[in-house]
Motif scaffolding. Structure first.
Motif, PDB file in Angstrom:
ATOM      1  N   LEU A   1       0.816  -1.213   0.000  1.00 48.44           N
ATOM      2  CA  LEU A   1       0.000   0.000   0.000  1.00 48.44           C
ATOM      3  C   LEU A   1       0.852   1.266   0.000  1.00 48.44           C
ATOM      4  CD1 LEU A   1      -2.948  -0.905   2.366  1.00 48.44           C
ATOM      5  CD2 LEU A   1      -3.049  -0.415  -0.066  1.00 48.44           C
ATOM      6  N   VAL A   2       2.002   1.226   0.651  1.00 45.62           N
ATOM      7  CA  VAL A   2       2.911   2.379   0.609  1.00 45.62           C
ATOM      8  C   VAL A   2       3.442   2.567  -0.813  1.00 45.62           C
ATOM      9  CG1 VAL A   2       5.130   3.240   1.429  1.00 45.62           C
ATOM     10  CG2 VAL A   2       3.496   2.289   3.038  1.00 45.62           C
ATOM     11  N   VAL A   3       3.758   1.458  -1.488  1.00 40.32           N
ATOM     12  CA  VAL A   3       4.220   1.548  -2.885  1.00 40.32           C
ATOM     13  C   VAL A   3       3.107   2.107  -3.771  1.00 40.32           C
ATOM     14  CG1 VAL A   3       4.912   0.168  -4.884  1.00 40.32           C
ATOM     15  CG2 VAL A   3       5.951  -0.257  -2.666  1.00 40.32           C
ATOM     16  N   VAL A   4       1.882   1.639  -3.553  1.00 40.74           N
ATOM     17  CA  VAL A   4       0.745   2.139  -4.339  1.00 40.74           C
ATOM     18  C   VAL A   4       0.536   3.626  -4.095  1.00 40.74           C
ATOM     19  CG1 VAL A   4      -1.767   2.011  -4.547  1.00 40.74           C
ATOM     20  CG2 VAL A   4      -0.418  -0.063  -4.557  1.00 40.74           C
ATOM     21  N   ALA A   5       0.647   4.059  -2.829  1.00 41.45           N
ATOM     22  CA  ALA A   5       0.478   5.483  -2.528  1.00 41.45           C
ATOM     23  C   ALA A   5       1.561   6.315  -3.201  1.00 41.45           C
ATOM     24  CB  ALA A   5       0.503   5.708  -1.023  1.00 41.45           C
ATOM     25  N   GLY A   6       2.808   5.835  -3.166  1.00 44.73           N
ATOM     26  CA  GLY A   6       3.893   6.569  -3.805  1.00 44.73           C
ATOM     27  C   GLY A   6       3.731   6.670  -5.310  1.00 44.73           C
ATOM     28  N   MET A   7       3.335   5.575  -5.929  1.00 43.05           N
ATOM     29  CA  MET A   7       3.161   5.591  -7.382  1.00 43.05           C
ATOM     30  C   MET A   7       1.952   6.440  -7.789  1.00 43.05           C
ATOM     31  SD  MET A   7       5.589   3.977  -8.716  1.00 43.05           S
ATOM     32  CE  MET A   7       6.937   3.098  -7.997  1.00 43.05           C
ATOM     33  N   GLY A   8       0.877   6.361  -7.028  1.00 46.56           N
ATOM     34  CA  GLY A   8      -0.289   7.192  -7.325  1.00 46.56           C
ATOM     35  C   GLY A   8       0.011   8.672  -7.177  1.00 46.56           C
ATOM     36  N   CYS A   9       0.805   9.023  -6.169  1.00 44.64           N
ATOM     37  CA  CYS A   9       1.195  10.420  -6.015  1.00 44.64           C
ATOM     38  C   CYS A   9       2.158  10.843  -7.121  1.00 44.64           C
ATOM     39  CB  CYS A   9       1.799  10.634  -4.634  1.00 44.64           C
ATOM     40  SG  CYS A   9       0.568  10.568  -3.331  1.00 44.64           S
ATOM     41  N   GLY A  10       2.970   9.911  -7.611  1.00 43.96           N
ATOM     42  CA  GLY A  10       3.822  10.220  -8.759  1.00 43.96           C
ATOM     43  C   GLY A  10       2.992  10.518 -10.007  1.00 43.96           C
ATOM     44  N   VAL A  11       1.902   9.793 -10.184  1.00 46.14           N
ATOM     45  CA  VAL A  11       0.997  10.070 -11.305  1.00 46.14           C
ATOM     46  C   VAL A  11       0.378  11.456 -11.150  1.00 46.14           C
ATOM     47  CG1 VAL A  11      -1.169   9.356 -12.394  1.00 46.14           C
ATOM     48  CG2 VAL A  11       0.525   7.648 -11.785  1.00 46.14           C
ATOM     49  N   LEU A  12      -0.005  11.813  -9.914  1.00 48.07           N
ATOM     50  CA  LEU A  12      -0.563  13.153  -9.689  1.00 48.07           C
ATOM     51  C   LEU A  12       0.459  14.249  -9.964  1.00 48.07           C
ATOM     52  CD1 LEU A  12      -2.725  12.748  -6.478  1.00 48.07           C
ATOM     53  CD2 LEU A  12      -3.500  13.261  -8.777  1.00 48.07           C
ATOM     54  N   VAL A  13       1.713  14.022  -9.583  1.00 45.99           N
ATOM     55  CA  VAL A  13       2.758  15.011  -9.865  1.00 45.99           C
ATOM     56  C   VAL A  13       2.945  15.153 -11.365  1.00 45.99           C
ATOM     57  CG1 VAL A  13       5.249  15.409  -9.712  1.00 45.99           C
ATOM     58  CG2 VAL A  13       3.977  14.794  -7.683  1.00 45.99           C
ATOM     59  N   GLY A  14       2.883  14.048 -12.091  1.00 49.34           N
ATOM     60  CA  GLY A  14       3.021  14.100 -13.541  1.00 49.34           C
ATOM     61  C   GLY A  14       1.910  14.850 -14.226  1.00 49.34           C
ATOM     62  N   HIS A  15       0.747  14.909 -13.597  1.00 46.63           N
ATOM     63  CA  HIS A  15      -0.389  15.632 -14.177  1.00 46.63           C
ATOM     64  C   HIS A  15      -0.512  17.055 -13.651  1.00 46.63           C
ATOM     65  CE1 HIS A  15      -2.190  12.653 -16.749  1.00 46.63           C
ATOM     66  NE2 HIS A  15      -1.994  11.743 -15.805  1.00 46.63           N
ATOM     67  N   GLY A  16       0.481  17.526 -12.875  1.00 46.82           N
ATOM     68  CA  GLY A  16       0.489  18.927 -12.486  1.00 46.82           C
ATOM     69  C   GLY A  16      -0.087  19.209 -11.117  1.00 46.82           C
TER      70      GLY A  16
END
Length: 173
Positions: free
Chosen positions: A32-47
């Motif tokens: 779940l920590v990995v999922v949270a990190g990757m999901g936040c990386g997607v949000l950073v990529g979208h601005g």
């Protein structure tokens, strides 16, 4: 940028498969920590860097409560890892299912749909996520304070429930 976003989305899917396939709370919390990190990386990529940071910190705080509760109630001293037979079979089955479902929708995904929110930044005064932050603190300030108090109360309730009669996560060893 497309390769980085593809890497984040692949990590998100692999983390979700790791959480879904392992019944042990220790490995599920790591997934779940990995999922949270990757999901936040997607949000950073979208601005949305500020929104991503806030969600990651709040999610990790919630994960601390859930992990403390589930680890205290877990009765298995040696949990099964991701490379054990049944869990590896579940992971492969879930990955095959994800590949089959994604192959159905493969024709609708195009790279032009991965445009960040700040792509038209020269025509805007504010960044893409700053307007939402201002609304969160002006109109939603009361709900933000109530949510913080509820999370603090939940932490104390979980710690009290797991303490028990000298047994639990806070016992003296």
């Amino acid at each position: 940028m497309t390769y980085i976003m593809s890497l984040f989305l692949l990590g998100l899917v692999l983390g979700l498969v790791a959480v879904a396939s392992n019944p042990s709370p220790y490995f599920a919390a790591l997934g779940l920590v990995v999922v949270a990190g990757m999901g936040c990386g997607v949000l950073v990529g979208h601005g949305g860097p500020f929104l991503s940071l806030v969600l990651f910190l709040i999610y990790l705080g919630g994960m601390l409560v859930v992990f403390a509760y589930s680890a205290a109630l877990a009765a298995e001293p040696y949990p099964e890892g991701w490379m054990s037979g049944p869990i590896l079979a579940d992971m492969i089955m879930y990955l095959v299912g994800v590949c089959l479902v994604s192959s159905v929708f493969w024709g609708g995904w195009y790279e032009f749909s991965w445009v960040p929110a700040d792509d038209l930044g020269e025509m805007s005064v504010l960044r893409g996520d700053v307007g939402g932050v201002a609304l969160m603190y002006s109109l939603g300030g009361g709900m933000l304070v109530i949510s913080a108090w509820v999370l603090l109360l939940t932490l104390f309730v979980v710690l009290e429930l797991t303490r028990g009669l000298g047994r639990g996560a806070l016992r003296a060893v």
